[in-house]
Design an enzyme around this catalytic site. Structure first.
Site, mmCIF file in Angstrom:
data_model
loop_
_atom_site.group_PDB
_atom_site.id
_atom_site.type_symbol
_atom_site.label_atom_id
_atom_site.label_comp_id
_atom_site.label_asym_id
_atom_site.label_seq_id
_atom_site.Cartn_x
_atom_site.Cartn_y
_atom_site.Cartn_z
ATOM 1 N N LYS A 99 0.938 -1.354 -0.076
ATOM 2 C CA LYS A 99 -0.337 -0.190 0.324
ATOM 3 C C LYS A 99 0.989 1.316 0.058
ATOM 4 O O LYS A 99 1.893 1.423 0.069
ATOM 5 C CB LYS A 99 -0.840 0.311 1.475
ATOM 6 C CG LYS A 99 -2.301 -0.390 0.855
ATOM 7 C CD LYS A 99 -3.580 -0.469 2.007
ATOM 8 C CE LYS A 99 -4.361 -2.087 1.317
ATOM 9 N NZ LYS A 99 -5.656 -1.899 2.369
ATOM 10 N N ARG A 140 -2.944 -9.779 5.375
ATOM 11 C CA ARG A 140 -3.307 -10.376 4.215
ATOM 12 C C ARG A 140 -2.145 -9.466 3.339
ATOM 13 O O ARG A 140 -1.885 -8.842 3.049
ATOM 14 C CB ARG A 140 -4.990 -9.145 3.916
ATOM 15 C CG ARG A 140 -5.397 -9.279 2.844
ATOM 16 C CD ARG A 140 -6.754 -8.752 2.626
ATOM 17 N NE ARG A 140 -7.272 -8.610 1.365
ATOM 18 C CZ ARG A 140 -6.988 -7.641 0.136
ATOM 19 N NH1 ARG A 140 -6.357 -6.920 0.488
ATOM 20 N NH2 ARG A 140 -7.488 -8.161 -0.973
HETATM 21 C C1 7PM Z 1 -6.614 -2.038 -5.839
HETATM 22 C C2 7PM Z 1 -5.853 -0.653 -5.140
HETATM 23 C C3 7PM Z 1 -6.708 -3.174 -5.600
HETATM 24 C C4 7PM Z 1 -6.490 -1.344 -3.244
HETATM 25 C C5 7PM Z 1 -6.959 -3.464 -4.773
HETATM 26 C C6 7PM Z 1 -6.539 -2.501 -2.948
HETATM 27 C C7 7PM Z 1 -7.872 -4.186 2.096
HETATM 28 C C8 7PM Z 1 -9.326 -4.674 1.447
HETATM 29 C C9 7PM Z 1 -8.050 -4.146 -0.389
HETATM 30 C C10 7PM Z 1 -8.292 -4.253 3.822
HETATM 31 C C11 7PM Z 1 -9.786 -6.380 3.447
HETATM 32 C C12 7PM Z 1 -5.218 -4.077 -1.550
HETATM 33 C C13 7PM Z 1 -6.818 -3.424 -1.476
HETATM 34 N N1 7PM Z 1 -7.978 -4.248 1.306
HETATM 35 N N2 7PM Z 1 -9.679 -5.812 2.694
HETATM 36 N N3 7PM Z 1 -9.189 -4.747 0.423
HETATM 37 N N4 7PM Z 1 -8.093 -5.089 4.347
HETATM 38 N N5 7PM Z 1 -9.961 -6.709 4.710
HETATM 39 O O1 7PM Z 1 -4.091 -3.100 -1.555
HETATM 40 O O2 7PM Z 1 -6.504 -4.272 3.457
HETATM 41 O O3 7PM Z 1 -5.360 -4.896 -1.356
HETATM 42 S S1 7PM Z 1 -8.381 -3.781 -1.375
#
Ligand code: 7PM
Length: 293
Positions: free
Chosen positions: A234, A268
């Site tokens: 991130k 995750r």
């Molecule tokens: C593009 C930008 C694709 C950001 C995906 C993302 C989380 C989540 C995501 C989290 C939970 C990523 C995010 N982030 N679910 N889904 N917690 N519970 O970086 O931090 O994966 S999507």
């Protein structure tokens, strides 16, 4: 919800499977979106999609992930939402194929009632909702599924959430939101042993907000529910290291270890092999337990 009276239970029932939470676990991110920034569009909705996904699932399971998180709606800052039908078409065949072939827990990253219902029927083990069941119909669909639900905090919507995030008090606001969502779940007939909490790193937060929430992971753990942490690749890591999204593996692994040290139960992650190592080391430091010597 008293932290001293009710630590979160060591096991989570995920449909037909049990997830051991006495030690931290790694959840592998599998994005089914063509525009997913982190996977560089590897997963297109064509003939090779399913094959590629299944090979990736096999790989992350061998690398030590105990859950896989399947997402079909890009929640990238600035992204647009897909229709329920499109999301079902993307996600449900993948859930079906994985459930038939692998003995892993399938988490479905969705806010959409139709996807919750369909995935639960096909053998999903967990609902991961970045909107904490706030979409119309999502609460009832989740309640009926009898699956565990990860409630995540987000301020605003992905299309605009990073424009000017503000809080009175970042921890109090996020923890207060999660408490309200827990109360709403209990009122809808979802038992508290089905709930997990997630501060929602990067979802309507500045770098300073994200780091303050990370420091406060022990206080989220103290709310009495298993805590999921998602910081893999991130922008908060880029803000500190100056590295582009494809070059944040070491930063992500370091943060995984620190999250475990602070009591997080589920990490995750995109880079499963390295994250499993980091989590194993943090676990060895945290819990006294002899290894193989
Ligand atoms: C593009 C930008 C694709 C950001 C995906 C993302 C989380 C989540 C995501 C989290 C939970 C990523 C995010 N982030 N679910 N889904 N917690 N519970 O970086 O931090 O994966 S999507």
């Amino acid at each position: 919800m008293n932290p001293l009276l009710s630590p979160s239970p060591p096991q989570l029932r995920c449909g037909a499977r049990l997830l051991d939470l006495s030690e931290p676990q790694v959840m592998a991110i599998i994005n089914i979106t063509p525009d997913s920034f982190s996977d560089g569009g590897k997963f297109h909705a064509d003939g090779v999609l399913l094959d590629k996904v299944l090979r990736r699932v096999e790989e992350v399971c061998e690398q030590g992930a105990t859950l896989i998180d399947i997402g079909g709606e890009s929640t990238r800052p600035g992204s647009l939402t897909v229709t329920a039908g499109e999301e079902c078409d993307r996600v449900l065949p993948v859930v079906d194929a994985i459930a038939k072939r692998f003995d892993t827990i399938i988490s479905v990253d969705t806010s959409t009632p139709e996807v919750v219902r369909g995935a639960a029927k096909l053998g999903a083990g967990l609902i991961n909702d970045v909107r904490a069941l706030l979409r119309p119909g999502a609460m009832d669909a989740a309640a009926e599924s009898s699956l565990p639900i990860c409630l995540m905090h987000m301020q605003g919507e992905p299309s605009s959430m990073q424009q000017d995030p503000r809080y009175q008090n970042i921890f109090d606001d996020v923890a207060g939101f999660l408490k309200d969502r827990v109360a709403a779940c209990l009122a809808a007939g979802i038992s508290e042993d089905r709930l997990l909490l997630d501060p929602g790193f990067g979802f309507g937060k500045t770098t300073a907000h994200n780091f303050e929430l990370f420091r406060r992971i022990p206080d989220f753990v103290g709310m009495g529910f298993p805590v999921l942490v998602g910081v893999s690749r991130k922008s908060m890591l880029g803000a500190i290291t100056g590295r582009a999204v494809g070059d944040r593996l070491a930063a992500s692994a370091a943060m995984a270890a620190m999250a475990v040290e602070r009591g997080a139960h589920i990490i995750r992650a995109h880079d499963v092999k390295e994250t499993v190592d980091a989590v194993k080391l943090a676990t060895a430091v945290k819990f006294e337990k002899s290894n193989n010597d």
